[in-house]
Design an enzyme around this catalytic site. Structure first.
Site, PDB file in Angstrom:
ATOM      1  N   ASP A  35       0.824  -1.226   0.000  1.00 37.23           N
ATOM      2  CA  ASP A  35       0.000   0.000   0.000  1.00 37.23           C
ATOM      3  C   ASP A  35       0.853   1.268   0.000  1.00 37.23           C
ATOM      4  OD1 ASP A  35       1.067   0.030   2.504  1.00 37.23           O
ATOM      5  OD2 ASP A  35      -0.818  -0.369   3.558  1.00 37.23           O
ATOM      6  N   GLU A  37       3.121   2.287   2.135  1.00 36.70           N
ATOM      7  CA  GLU A  37       3.683   2.764   3.402  1.00 36.70           C
ATOM      8  C   GLU A  37       5.118   2.248   3.530  1.00 36.70           C
ATOM      9  OE1 GLU A  37       1.094   1.823   6.676  1.00 36.70           O
ATOM     10  OE2 GLU A  37      -0.511   3.105   5.890  1.00 36.70           O
ATOM     11  N   ARG A  93      13.924  27.363  -0.656  1.00 36.27           N
ATOM     12  CA  ARG A  93      13.604  28.486  -1.544  1.00 36.27           C
ATOM     13  C   ARG A  93      12.271  29.151  -1.215  1.00 36.27           C
ATOM     14  NH1 ARG A  93      14.555  26.001  -7.259  1.00 36.27           N
ATOM     15  NH2 ARG A  93      14.015  24.143  -6.095  1.00 36.27           N
ATOM     16  N   GLN A  94      11.354  28.387  -0.624  1.00 38.35           N
ATOM     17  CA  GLN A  94      10.076  29.011  -0.217  1.00 38.35           C
ATOM     18  C   GLN A  94      10.309  29.609   1.166  1.00 38.35           C
ATOM     19  OE1 GLN A  94       7.327  29.353  -2.066  1.00 38.35           O
ATOM     20  NE2 GLN A  94       5.998  30.227  -0.501  1.00 38.35           N
ATOM     21  N   HIS A 128      18.287  33.135   1.087  1.00 38.36           N
ATOM     22  CA  HIS A 128      18.093  34.421   0.432  1.00 38.36           C
ATOM     23  C   HIS A 128      17.509  35.387   1.456  1.00 38.36           C
ATOM     24  CE1 HIS A 128      15.969  36.807  -3.008  1.00 38.36           C
ATOM     25  NE2 HIS A 128      16.869  37.498  -2.387  1.00 38.36           N
ATOM     26  N   ASP A 167      21.635  36.128 -11.171  1.00 37.07           N
ATOM     27  CA  ASP A 167      20.811  37.138 -10.506  1.00 37.07           C
ATOM     28  C   ASP A 167      21.637  37.863  -9.444  1.00 37.07           C
ATOM     29  OD1 ASP A 167      20.938  35.248  -8.436  1.00 37.07           O
ATOM     30  OD2 ASP A 167      19.041  34.342  -9.072  1.00 37.07           O
ATOM     31  N   LYS A 190      17.467  38.943 -12.911  1.00 35.54           N
ATOM     32  CA  LYS A 190      16.449  37.913 -13.170  1.00 35.54           C
ATOM     33  C   LYS A 190      15.141  38.287 -12.493  1.00 35.54           C
ATOM     34  CE  LYS A 190      16.307  33.713 -11.012  1.00 35.54           C
ATOM     35  NZ  LYS A 190      16.815  32.368 -10.700  1.00 35.54           N
ATOM     36  N   ARG A 192      11.579  36.205 -11.758  1.00 32.50           N
ATOM     37  CA  ARG A 192      10.846  34.942 -11.926  1.00 32.50           C
ATOM     38  C   ARG A 192       9.369  35.269 -12.128  1.00 32.50           C
ATOM     39  NH1 ARG A 192      11.493  29.698 -11.853  1.00 32.50           N
ATOM     40  NH2 ARG A 192      13.671  29.778 -11.239  1.00 32.50           N
ATOM     41  N   ASP A 217      25.395  28.750 -10.850  1.00 35.55           N
ATOM     42  CA  ASP A 217      24.204  28.928 -10.018  1.00 35.55           C
ATOM     43  C   ASP A 217      24.223  27.897  -8.890  1.00 35.55           C
ATOM     44  OD1 ASP A 217      21.871  30.039  -9.148  1.00 35.55           O
ATOM     45  OD2 ASP A 217      20.708  29.602 -10.944  1.00 35.55           O
TER      46      ASP A 217
HETATM   47  C1  R5P Z   1      17.206  31.190  -7.336  1.00 40.79           C
HETATM   48  O1  R5P Z   1      17.184  32.101  -6.551  1.00 40.79           O
HETATM   49  C2  R5P Z   1      18.295  30.178  -7.377  1.00 40.79           C
HETATM   50  O2  R5P Z   1      19.538  30.710  -7.051  1.00 40.79           O
HETATM   51  C3  R5P Z   1      18.354  29.510  -8.735  1.00 40.79           C
HETATM   52  O3  R5P Z   1      18.661  30.482  -9.696  1.00 40.79           O
HETATM   53  C4  R5P Z   1      17.053  28.875  -9.053  1.00 40.79           C
HETATM   54  O4  R5P Z   1      16.653  28.062  -8.004  1.00 40.79           O
HETATM   55  C5  R5P Z   1      17.114  28.084 -10.334  1.00 40.79           C
HETATM   56  O5  R5P Z   1      15.859  27.575 -10.565  1.00 40.79           O
HETATM   57  P1  R5P Z   1      15.365  27.121 -11.995  1.00 40.79           P
HETATM   58  O6  R5P Z   1      16.312  26.072 -12.486  1.00 40.79           O
HETATM   59  O7  R5P Z   1      13.974  26.570 -11.722  1.00 40.79           O
HETATM   60  O8  R5P Z   1      15.339  28.315 -12.878  1.00 40.79           O
END
Ligand code: R5P
Length: 315
Positions: A35, A37, A93-94, A128, A167, A190, A192, A217
C-alpha cells in the site's frame, strides 16, 4: 564510536564519508509495503554510538517520513545523538509568504527536522531572505561552501572564462568563484514570472566576446534560469556556455534540454547525477565533528565554516 547511516540512495556518499572518517558504515533495511507505506529497520547496533544519517533531500516528499522513522528508531535504540548530513537541503527556496495563507516551507521544514535531529550539516543551502540556517533551525547547523571547489574546477579546466551569475543575489559567491578561477565576472538581472518562466537581462558583454561564458548557479531545478541565460548569450554572439551548479535538482527532462544548448553541464555530487564532476566529500568530512562529542557537549571543532550557534555548547 560513530556510525554513518545511509538512507536509501545515499550509500555511495555514506560509504565514502565512513572511509574518510574511519567510522562504521551502518546498515538500514528499507522497503515499501504494497500500500506504499514505508518499512524501516536499522540493522546495525547503534547503542551508545553517535549516528550521522546521510540523506540528500532532493525529491524530499517520498523520503521524509522514512527519514523521520529512521532517526526516531536510532534514538529509541539508544543512540548517543542522531545527526543529519543533508548535502542538499530541500524547501529552502520558499522562504517567505508571497500570498495570504501561503506556507513558509523553509521554516516548517526546519522545525520538523529540528524535532528529530541533534544537528544538521549541509552544503550551500539556498539562503536568500533567511540569512542563516540558525535563524530557522533550533538545533546547531553547519554549512559547507562549494564556491571554492567550483572556482578550482574552472581554473583547472577552462581557458579564458567569463563567470556569469544569473541574478543579483548570486553575486556574493559568484565573485568568490571568479576570484578563485582568476576570471572576470558579470551578474545578470532575473525576474521569476512563474515556476517555469524567468526573464533574464544580461549586461553589455561586448568587451568579453572572446571569452568562454560559464554560468554559475546554486541550483538547477526547472532549468529556466540557465536555459534563458544561454539563449541570451547566443543572441549576443557569445560561445556556448559551460553551466556549473552546486545542486543537480533537475526536474524531469531538464538536464537533456540544457545539455543540448550548452558546451557542458557540471555539478557537484550533493545530489548523485551523471553531470557530477566536483566532489564535496572533503568539505562534508571537515564539517563533521570528531566522534566523542556527545549530545550535551556539541562544540565546534572546525574553524571557519560553522553557524554561530555551533560555536557554543548546547544548553
Ligand atoms: C534562485 O534564486 C536560485 O539561485 C536559482 O537560480 C534557481 O533556483 C534556479 O531555478 P530554476 O532552475 O527553476 O530556474
Amino acid at each position: 564510536m560513530r556510525v554513518i547511516l545511509p538512507m536509501p540512495g545515499n550509500e555511495a556518499m555514506a560509504e565514502a564519508l565512513a572511509r574518510s572518517l574511519g567510522a562504521e558504515l551502518g546498515v538500514l533495511s528499507w522497503r515499501r509495503f504494497p500500500d506504499s507505506e514505508a518499512y524501516v529497520r536499522i540493522v546495525s547496533d547503534v547503542r551508545d554510538k553517535r549516528i550521522d544519517v546521510v540523506c540528500t533531500l532532493a525529491n524530499p516528499d517520498p523520503q521524509v517520513v522514512t527519514l523521520l522513522f529512521a532517526a526516531a528508531t536510532a534514538r529509541e535504540r539508544g543512540a548517543d545523538g542522531v545527526h543529519l548530513i543533508a548535502p542538499y537541503l530541500a524547501y529552502m527556496r520558499q522562504d517567505a509568504s508571497f500570498a495570504p495563507g501561503e506556507a513558509v516551507s523553509a521554516v516548517h521544514f526546519a522545525r520538523l527536522l529540528s524535532q528529530v535531529f541533534d544537528s544538521v550539516i549541509s552544503i550551500d543551502p539556498h539562503l536568500h531572505r533567511i540569512g542563516d540556517l540558525e535563524d530557522i533551525f533550533s538545533v546547531p547547523t553547519r554549512v559547507g561552501r562549494a564556491a571554492p571547489l567550483l572556482g578550482d574546477w574552472i581554473a583547472q579546466n577552462l581557458d579564458a572564462p567569463l563567470i556569469i551569475g544569473p541574478d543579483q543575489e548570486s553575486e556574493q559567491w559568484v565573485a568568490e568563484v571568479a576570484l578563485r578561477a582568476g576570471a572576470p565576472y558579470v551578474v545578470a538581472r532575473k525576474q521569476r514570472l512563474s515556476d517555469h518562466q524567468v526573464r533574464i537581462e544580461l549586461p553589455d558583454l561586448t568587451r568579453w566576446s572572446g571569452r568562454r561564458p560559464v554560468l554559475v548557479d546554486d541550483i538547477v531545478s526547472s532549468g529556466q534560469t540557465m536555459i534563458e541565460t544561454t539563449r541570451h548569450l547566443a543572441a549576443c554572439g557569445m560561445a556556448k556556455p559551460y553551466c556549473l551548479a552546486i545542486h543537480a535538482v533537475f526536474a524531469p527532462k531538464v538536464f537533456d534540454n540544457l545539455a543540448l544548448l550548452t558546451e557542458r553541464v557540471v555539478t557537484t555530487d550533493t545530489i548523485a547525477h551523471p553531470s557530477n564532476a566536483i566532489s564535496v566529500l572533503d568539505t562534508l568530512a571537515r564539517l563533521i565533528e570528531p566522534s566523542g562529542c556527545g549530545k550535551s557537549t556539541l562544540i565546534s571543532l572546525v574553524a571557519g565554516q560553522s553557524s554561530r550557534r555551533f560555536q557554543r555548547e548546547r544548553a
